[in-house]
Design an enzyme around this catalytic site. Structure first.
Site, mmCIF file in Angstrom:
data_model
loop_
_atom_site.group_PDB
_atom_site.id
_atom_site.type_symbol
_atom_site.label_atom_id
_atom_site.label_comp_id
_atom_site.label_asym_id
_atom_site.label_seq_id
_atom_site.Cartn_x
_atom_site.Cartn_y
_atom_site.Cartn_z
ATOM 1 N N LYS B 80 0.861 -1.195 0.000
ATOM 2 C CA LYS B 80 0.000 0.000 0.000
ATOM 3 C C LYS B 80 0.888 1.233 0.000
ATOM 4 O O LYS B 80 1.904 1.275 0.729
ATOM 5 C CB LYS B 80 -0.883 -0.029 1.242
ATOM 6 N N SER B 155 -9.642 1.922 2.714
ATOM 7 C CA SER B 155 -8.746 2.690 1.887
ATOM 8 C C SER B 155 -7.703 1.814 1.176
ATOM 9 O O SER B 155 -7.046 2.290 0.255
ATOM 10 C CB SER B 155 -8.030 3.746 2.720
ATOM 11 N N SER B 179 -10.143 -0.414 6.955
ATOM 12 C CA SER B 179 -9.508 -0.281 5.647
ATOM 13 C C SER B 179 -8.764 -1.488 5.115
ATOM 14 O O SER B 179 -8.261 -1.434 4.003
ATOM 15 C CB SER B 179 -8.554 0.921 5.662
#
Lengths: 97, 497, 494
Positions: B80, B155, B179
């Protein structure tokens, strides 16, 4: 629970966000909605309930006063938009702290 | 589809150890896959092709030299874009950091590199981890491999999509309000939020410091456990890091078993707003657990309904402070001219997206003098009550279960202009973040309405992460047996094998 | 300024308070392992943490906590059993995170005091709190006339000092000192500085910024119990400035009030050259710092045993030392203050340890040596003469080998690095001439050269012998014992 456009403008100044007029117009009602929703927390009877700022319960986490490798000036300055004399060059500051 | 990309991390590791395939071949296969599909999935912001191959070749040399290698050696991992990485940009999904290359590495990616993992690239995310769909990314949204018109969740949507689309077997994400778990659920894969403090936040750009928890994505429970174990553990560079052994998650993942386990179904996580197909799969999963020998009861956690408002006070407050450093003075975007004060304000206005601005204003409001007690202060008290609800619950049961998120993947654009609707995606996941507990999302089927995946959430007390894997592994095995194949085999389009 | 300080004191009562920031002398910074040496190349002592790079996290320096506890204990404070750090949020280019990690409503130490002696009386200055925080980076302002912010075109920031540990010490307001307010304030800072130096927690050099003072001043009308609005004065960089700043603020506020105006709560800037304060930032638009507990740090809960062991390890504090030395050396309060103000306590104590009497040690260090140090612009302790050497000189005088005048020359010699006292005496031939026969020649010459003086002496004007003594002293290059010369002259003329 609403929030006025002026209040939003004040908060924007506090948090250094140069919001456009359109953004301010748009944000105030949106934020009003959100604030009303989050204000729900006030319904909770919480007299005498201690606030939790740290979930782990840890205390006394320290490091010893021993030097550790640091960045070279080149690395430290590597992302800088402007550099002069090995320092970060920033625009003129208006108000002295 | 190249077989290599459908193999799990565990299978790849075994194959490489047996000399059946090289790390370079494994990495190449995944890079090819990325090249083939990512223009549609848009999971990646940066693909580190050369560096990845170099890392893979290094693993191959070490293996040839007879050096001992761990289970992740040669396994590609997508990262990420919230983790600072050397040699790769770190944008946090924001224009304000476009092109920034940090001069240091996060502890977790350092540990993975040392373990021989191949960091294949940085994945897309909602800007500064604020969102549930990746639509808040400054660089465009990612797409759900099950249906490209749907969101991959957020996210950590890019990481989830990458794994679901076979672009990487493993991925790193972070979970602050859900997330990791929510994207995992809507993408039909496994995702875990470890115990807060169980994985190091050093080098993980902060959104809400007291909630952020780095965690793993994998297509199987065992894969997620392998990454979980490799990335976790105490870090002296993180004061909030727990100094205790990593719970035995891999072992638990290999021995799924719920006989005699006491399972509590959270009463509050059902009813209006929950898609019937999601609830149906959840209910079936609970029944399945019962049939496997678990003792299921209903548990009420009365303060959970205040979790969402409390979270949307605490997280933005901490974020408003954490994001103050982005001002164009030392790194990242610098926009506009004038005084330092003006340039800061113009830079932040130009570099931050709408959701980030919203939350900064909200957080600033909640912390302001005059409002602190009623908002931030009150939210921290609600947090205590939620922790007490969990403590009481775990006094009666070993784990709690619920759906992960009320709906399946919603269409791109559907909630983009409706922040409150977007926030509802986190309803079931938030309490765990506030309490600092551990929770996992494991696929439990497809919703009838749309054929899209739903996830089962299992929640455990702090440091009982292994319990999650024990339950998830049992569910996974039982469901695979019932379906005759892993869930992803049902996928159409990009996730189709 | 039309209102004088004295006139102001006739109508008003000053109340003052001090906020002092102390740079701790730890090896590394407050929250990271970067070095703290002064004067390094710009941005060469930084890391992701003190630069506030995205993803970085602070970790508390244990020694900084220890030093802060030491300071709290020395100031008679209670040490918190549990406290947290807090974020103070505001934007400023020298603050990398745009928030400062500090302490807000949970300081590490509270409720203490420091007794200061002024004019023989003791004033107890209450200490409200002692807490820890991190320092900011330093900026050069380029383009303006004075190098200050106003008129500058841009600034250049060096983050070497960002993250240096600071301890903030806040006094309670101090009323009731009347016209002595400036002196009491100065005495407080002096005493505080001595305490900190004794503890070894900081090199406390005001000139270098390792000890910084902000002075708060307010006036209340004489006889009233209502305190006036206070102003905060910054840029007070020396002990003398502390006094002058209060004096100036009292006079200024008095004038405002006399004119029927209202004192504005604001931050003012002290100017060394003019001795007055000018208006800076108005505190009425007070900054909202939005303090909240620092989520990246866990609470600090110093164990009782740890605090006890720190207390047990405290060195003798200045107040205890003062009491001990006053008794041991039979000094008055004022005499002690003179020694302390001259920075001569350590050297005098050491000189006495080497055998000199308290009177002799004081005489030399406060006299000749203080004068030499002053001329050179240094502390007495920095002179190139040791207490042992001063003790030796005193010993030589007591033994009659040197008189005062010769002793001063010996000291000169040592200060000019010609050697030890004995070496200088030998090299310069400075010993008192103690052989009478050597003197007789000079005496006979003086007598022969001054017949009229001799006549006066013989006629009873004994004091005229002084002329002859002077003559002999001159002839011997001052190396005679004047009293002995006089004796010999009188014997000769008898």
């Amino acid at each position: 629970m609403s929030i006025t456009r002026d209040e939003v403008a004040h908060l924007a100044r506090l948090s250094r966000l140069a919001l456009s007029d359109e953004e301010l117009d748009h944000l105030a009602p949106q934020l009003g909605q959100i604030i009303s929703a989050v204000a729900q927390v006030q319904e909770v009877a919480a007299d005498g309930i201690p606030p939790t700022s740290h979930a782990t319960g840890l205390t006394n986490v320290f490091r010893e006063d021993e030097p550790a490798p640091c960045l070279t000036p080149e690395e430290a300055l590597s992302g800088a938009p402007a550099v002069e004399m090995r320092r970060f060059k920033v625009p003129r500051i208006l108000v002295e702290e | 589809m190249d077989e290599l990309i459908t193999m799990t991390a565990a299978e790849l590791s075994a194959a490489m150890a047996a000399g059946e395939v090289s790390a370079a071949e494994v990495t190449t296969a995944h890079l090819d896959r990325i090249a083939a599909v990512d223009d549609k999935v848009r999971a990646f912001l940066h693909v580190a092709a050369d560096e990845a191959l170099a890392q893979a070749r290094e693993v191959d040399s070490k293996r040839q030299a007879g050096e001992p290698l761990g289970p992740l050696a040669g396994v590609p991992v997508a990262v990420k874009d919230l983790f600072t990485t050397l040699g790769m940009p770190t944008t946090c999904g924001s224009k304000i950091l476009e092109g920034w290359r940090p001069p240091y590495e996060s502890t977790i990616t350092r540990r993975l590199r040392d373990a021989g993992a191949v960091l294949i690239g940085k994945t897309n995310m909602d800007e500064f981890a604020m969102g549930s769909s990746t639509e808040n990314s400054g660089f465009g949204a990612s797409h759900n491999p099950w249906d490209l018109d749907k969101v991959p969740g957020g996210s950590s949507g890019g990481s989830a999509a990458a794994v679901a689309a076979y672009e990487a077997p493993l991925a790193l994400g972070t979970d602050t309000g859900g997330s990791i778990r929510q994207p995992a659920a809507v993408c039909g894969i496994v995702g875990t939020k470890p115990t807060y403090g169980g994985s190091s936040r050093y080098g993980v750009v902060a959104f809400a410091s007291s909630l952020d928890t780095p965690g793993p994505f994998g297509r199987t429970v065992l894969d997620a456990a392998l990454l979980h174990e490799a990335m976790s553990g105490h870090d002296p560079m993180d004061s909030t890091s727990i100094d205790a052994p990593v719970p035995p998650v891999v072992e638990a993942a290999r021995h799924g078993d719920v006989a005699g386990l006491r399972i509590g179904v959270v009463t509050e996580f059902s009813g209006d707003g929950y898609q019937p197909g999601v609830m149906a799969r959840f209910t079936e999963a609970v029944e399945l657990l019962e049939s496997l020998g678990a003792k299921v009861t209903e548990i009420s956690c009365p303060h959970f309904k205040y979790a969402l408002p409390a979270y949307y006070l605490i997280a933005p407050s901490e974020a408003s402070s954490n994001l103050a450093r982005f001002d164009g003075m030392r790194y990242g975007l610098r926009a506009g001219t004038g005084s330092a004060e003006e340039v800061m304000a113009l830079t932040r206005a130009a570099g931050f997206g709408a959701e980030v601005k919203r939350r900064i204003i909200l957080g600033t409001y909640a912390l302001s003098s005059g409002y602190y007690d009623a908002y931030y202060g009150k939210a921290q008290q609600v947090r205590t009550l939620i922790i007490r609800d969990f403590d009481a619950a775990f006094g009666q049961v070993d784990v709690l279960v619920s759906p992960v998120t009320p709906t399946t993947a919603f269409p791109l654009g559907e909630r983009a202009d409706d922040p409150m609707a977007m926030y509802l995606a986190d309803l079931c996941t938030i309490p765990t973040d506030l309490a600092g507990n551990a929770a996992i999302s494991v696929p439990c089927g497809l919703a009838d309405e749309d054929g899209l995946p739903a996830g089962l959430q299992v929640m455990a007390p702090p440091l009982a992460d292994d319990r999650l894997y024990r339950v998830a592994a049992a569910v996974e095995a039982a469901l695979e047996q019932r379906w005759g194949h892993p869930l992803l085999a049902e996928a159409k389009g990009l996730t189709a094998k | 300024m039309t209102v004088s300080y004295e006139a102001a004191l006739g109508r008003y009562e000053p109340v003052f308070g001090l906020e002092t920031h102390v740079e701790l002398g730890t090896r590394t910074k407050m929250f990271c392992g970067c070095g703290t040496t002064f004067g390094a190349e710009p941005n060469s002592q930084t890391c992701p943490v003190c630069l506030g790079l995205p993803g970085s996290l602070p970790v508390v320096n244990r020694v900084a906590i220890e030093f802060a506890i030491k300071i709290g204990l020395a100031l008679n404070c209670s040490i918190a059993s549990w406290c947290r750090f807090a974020r103070k949020n505001y934007f400023y280019p020298d603050m990398p995170k745009n928030f400062q990690i500090s302490q807000y409503d949970e300081p590490l130490c509270v409720d203490g005091y420091l007794d200061v002696a002024v004019g023989g009386k003791t004033v107890r200055v209450g200490i409200e709190r002692v807490h820890l925080e991190e320092d900011t980076g330093k900026s050069l302002h380029v383009g303006g006339a004075t190098g200050r912010i106003h008129g500058a075109e841009y600034s250049l920031v060096d983050y070497n000092r960002a993250g240096i540990p600071l301890v903030e010490i806040v006094t309670r307001p101090v009323p009731g000192t009347g016209f002595l307010a400036p002196e009491v304030a100065r005495a407080y800072v002096t005493e505080l500085r001595d305490v900190l130096r004794t503890l070894g927690v900081s090199d406390v050099r005001m000139e270098e910024g390792s000890l910084r003072c902000d002075v708060n001043t307010s006036l209340s009308a004489r006889g009233s119990s209502v305190w006036g609005t206070r102003t905060e004065t910054k840029n007070v960089n020396s002990l003398r400035s502390v006094e002058r700043a209060i004096r100036s603020e009292v006079a200024r506020q008095a004038e405002v009030l006399d004119d029927g105006g209202r004192v504005i709560q604001e931050t003012r800037h002290f100017h060394e050259d003019t001795g007055v304060t000018t208006s800076g930032r108005s505190k009425e638009e007070a900054q909202d710092y939005r303090y909240f507990p620092e989520p990246d740090l866990v609470p600090v809960a110093p164990a009782e045993e740890w605090v006890k062991s720190i207390a047990a390890s405290l060195p003798e504090l200045p107040s205890a030392r003062r009491a001990r030395l006053i008794e041991a050396w039979s000094l008055s309060e004022l005499e002690f203050e003179a020694l302390r103000n001259a920075g001569a306590l350590d050297v005098v104590e050491a000189t006495i340890a080497h055998g000199a009497s308290p009177a002799d040690a004081r005489k030399w260090w406060l006299g000749e040596l203080a004068r030499r140090a002053n001329d050179a612009g240094i502390d007495v302790s920095e002179l190139p003469i040791t207490p042992a050497q001063v003790a030796r000189v005193a010993e030589l005088v007591a033994a009659g080998t040197l008189n005062d005048r010769l002793a001063r020359q010996v000291i000169d010699g040592v200060l000019d690095e010609e050697g030890t006292p004995d070496e200088v005496v030998a090299a310069r031939g400075l010993a008192v001439v103690s052989d009478d026969s050597a003197l007789l020649g000079a005496i006979d010459e003086a007598i022969a050269a001054n017949p009229d003086v001799v006549a006066r002496i013989r006629s009873g004007k004994v004091q005229a012998a002084g002329v002859l003594v002077g003559s002999v002293m001159k002839a011997t290059g001052g190396k005679a014992d004047a009293a002995r010369v006089r004796e010999l002259i009188m014997e000769r003329l008898a």
